[in-house]
Design a protein around this motif. Structure first.
Motif, mmCIF file in Angstrom:
data_model
loop_
_atom_site.group_PDB
_atom_site.id
_atom_site.type_symbol
_atom_site.label_atom_id
_atom_site.label_comp_id
_atom_site.label_asym_id
_atom_site.label_seq_id
_atom_site.Cartn_x
_atom_site.Cartn_y
_atom_site.Cartn_z
ATOM 1 N N THR A 123 0.840 -1.113 0.046
ATOM 2 C CA THR A 123 -0.168 0.049 -0.134
ATOM 3 C C THR A 123 0.944 1.164 0.026
ATOM 4 N N GLN A 124 2.239 1.095 0.316
ATOM 5 C CA GLN A 124 3.069 2.242 0.476
ATOM 6 C C GLN A 124 2.667 3.259 1.635
ATOM 7 N N LYS A 125 1.726 2.696 2.469
ATOM 8 C CA LYS A 125 1.170 3.346 3.585
ATOM 9 C C LYS A 125 2.348 3.591 4.702
ATOM 10 N N SER A 126 2.623 4.574 5.302
ATOM 11 C CA SER A 126 3.615 4.421 6.651
ATOM 12 C C SER A 126 3.321 3.439 7.421
ATOM 13 N N LYS A 127 4.368 2.796 8.360
ATOM 14 C CA LYS A 127 4.120 2.162 9.501
ATOM 15 C C LYS A 127 5.291 2.636 10.250
ATOM 16 N N PRO A 128 5.365 2.127 11.428
ATOM 17 C CA PRO A 128 6.361 2.340 12.419
ATOM 18 C C PRO A 128 7.673 1.586 12.195
ATOM 19 N N VAL A 129 8.925 2.556 12.328
ATOM 20 C CA VAL A 129 10.197 1.591 11.818
ATOM 21 C C VAL A 129 10.100 0.730 13.020
ATOM 22 N N PRO A 130 10.524 -0.595 12.561
ATOM 23 C CA PRO A 130 10.580 -1.822 13.562
ATOM 24 C C PRO A 130 11.750 -1.501 14.633
ATOM 25 N N ASP A 131 11.625 -1.922 15.796
ATOM 26 C CA ASP A 131 12.509 -1.652 16.876
ATOM 27 C C ASP A 131 13.963 -2.218 16.555
ATOM 28 N N ILE A 132 13.798 -3.346 15.590
ATOM 29 C CA ILE A 132 15.153 -4.073 15.299
ATOM 30 C C ILE A 132 15.924 -3.200 14.440
ATOM 31 N N LEU A 133 15.155 -2.577 13.405
ATOM 32 C CA LEU A 133 15.731 -1.711 12.247
ATOM 33 C C LEU A 133 16.342 -0.561 13.199
ATOM 34 N N ARG A 134 15.604 0.052 14.123
ATOM 35 C CA ARG A 134 16.113 1.165 14.826
ATOM 36 C C ARG A 134 17.199 0.754 15.656
ATOM 37 N N ASP A 135 17.320 -0.311 16.168
ATOM 38 C CA ASP A 135 18.299 -0.760 16.954
ATOM 39 C C ASP A 135 19.685 -0.774 16.191
ATOM 40 N N MET A 136 19.342 -1.431 14.751
ATOM 41 C CA MET A 136 20.529 -1.812 14.002
ATOM 42 C C MET A 136 21.144 -0.649 13.330
ATOM 43 N N LEU A 137 20.363 0.734 13.206
ATOM 44 C CA LEU A 137 20.893 1.769 12.510
ATOM 45 C C LEU A 137 21.609 2.543 13.809
ATOM 46 N N GLN A 138 21.166 2.547 14.988
ATOM 47 C CA GLN A 138 21.852 3.209 15.929
ATOM 48 C C GLN A 138 23.327 2.517 16.337
ATOM 49 N N ALA A 139 23.111 1.078 16.292
ATOM 50 C CA ALA A 139 24.472 0.419 16.767
ATOM 51 C C ALA A 139 25.491 0.541 15.682
ATOM 52 N N HIS A 140 24.938 0.644 14.331
ATOM 53 C CA HIS A 140 25.824 0.972 13.179
ATOM 54 C C HIS A 140 26.606 2.248 13.437
ATOM 55 N N GLU A 141 25.876 3.170 13.788
ATOM 56 C CA GLU A 141 26.333 4.734 13.910
ATOM 57 C C GLU A 141 27.171 4.964 14.914
ATOM 58 N N ALA A 142 27.031 3.947 16.133
ATOM 59 C CA ALA A 142 27.791 3.826 17.322
ATOM 60 C C ALA A 142 29.277 3.055 17.160
ATOM 61 N N GLY A 143 29.136 2.374 16.150
ATOM 62 C CA GLY A 143 30.507 1.724 15.810
ATOM 63 C C GLY A 143 30.376 0.178 16.103
ATOM 64 N N ALA A 144 29.341 -0.335 16.434
ATOM 65 C CA ALA A 144 29.253 -1.628 16.765
ATOM 66 C C ALA A 144 29.102 -2.680 15.535
ATOM 67 N N SER A 145 29.541 -3.881 15.803
ATOM 68 C CA SER A 145 29.505 -4.883 14.768
ATOM 69 C C SER A 145 28.110 -5.311 14.490
ATOM 70 N N PRO A 146 27.658 -5.474 13.085
ATOM 71 C CA PRO A 146 26.373 -5.918 12.740
ATOM 72 C C PRO A 146 26.216 -7.316 12.784
ATOM 73 N N ILE A 147 27.345 -8.230 13.382
ATOM 74 C CA ILE A 147 27.405 -9.623 12.898
ATOM 75 C C ILE A 147 27.613 -10.220 14.256
#
Length: 295
Positions: A123-147
């Protein structure tokens, strides 16, 4: 718009200006800078260990550009090597703000601010950013490993390792189904590298070939995650386990197309190339704890 500096970006993707991208003024045609940024975004997702094409399946939604703003400070020319930086600056309820910079050496040529919206693909209707995606983005910018990498038996890791092997060996390399798994799996130590979503991205196994002699085999890396260093992580992990249990030498069968990868890990060819399962191979070996090139 606050002008970015190169040092603020954790993700930097380098590309070269091509002839088709310059205009009659012999500088890059303005819309191509958005293409450069979009190309870098693919690498941004790869840096998060999330294959871009699998976002809808993994996250239950997709990301769509809502707004893009570019500011031009200079021009790129044919054959320039450009560094494109991507940074997640803010995460809202359903939107994500990214800051981008395109640099020639350390000189800023173009800055950009992009707003992405997480939405239902149907539908291309917006929905909340999943918590796991939020955590991955924040962790990446903080320098954490993604794996993370797990070690275990076939009983523990087999289902996920087998799925990755099928994707690489059977679906991609067209090796006959059934050859990707054998009885040796039950005696091996298996390594499985996964992203923060639990998706398997690389695997390999370690066998005891003989006294103080190890064999590494069934090394597979997801197609979209190659050249990320994930295969190297699996190999180094297995070689460390072999060294810790007292092995002094490790051997493997390499596809000829992957010989360079193993060479960079210190392996050298032994014997002549041969064909197995319809694919050219060569045996390789190295001593554990020895300098590169020793066998």
């Amino acid at each position: 718009m606050t002008l970015p500096v190169r040092s603020q970006f954790r993700l930097i993707h380098r590309l070269r200006v091509r002839w088709a991208e310059v205009d009659q003024q012999r500088i890059v045609f303005n819309p191509h800078y958005l293409m450069y940024i979009d190309t870098a975004f693919t690498e941004y997702w790869r840096a998060l260990a999330v294959p871009y094409e699998m976002i809808p399946e993994m996250l239950g939604g997709d990301v769509y550009v809502k707004k893009s703003t570019l500011q031009y400070e200079g021009s790129a020319r044919l054959d320039d090597l450009l560094d494109v930086g991507i940074q997640c600056a803010r995460i809202g309820r359903s939107s994500m703000d990214f800051q981008c910079g395109i640099f020639l050496n350390d000189r800023l040529l173009v800055s950009a601010e992009l707003v992405y919206v997480f939405a239902d693909p149907a539908t291309q209707k917006s929905k909340p950013v999943p918590d796991i995606l939020r955590d991955m983005l924040q962790a990446h910018e903080a320098g954490a490993s993604p794996i993370d990498i797990r070690l275990g038996s076939w009983a523990d890791l087999g289902p996920q390792a087998a799925a990755l092997r099928r994707a690489v060996f059977v679906d991609e390399l067209q090796i006959a189904h059934g050859l990707e798994h054998d009885a040796a799996d039950n005696a091996a130590v298996h390594a499985l590298l996964r992203n923060r979503l639990g998706t398997p991205l690389a695997t390999g196994r370690l066998l005891q070939e003989g006294p103080a002699l190890a064999r590494i085999s069934r090394v597979a890396v997801s197609r979209t995650m190659r050249s990320t260093g994930f295969g190297r992580v699996v190999m180094q992990t297995l070689m460390q386990i072999a060294a810790e249990r007292g092995d002094t030498r490790v051997i493997l069968q390499s596809q000829c197309s992957a010989e360079g990868f193993y060479t960079h890990l210190g392996f050298v060819p032994i014997g002549e190339p041969y064909v197995e399962a319809g694919v050219p191979h060569i045996d390789m070996a190295r001593r554990l704890g020895a300098v590169s090139g020793s066998v």
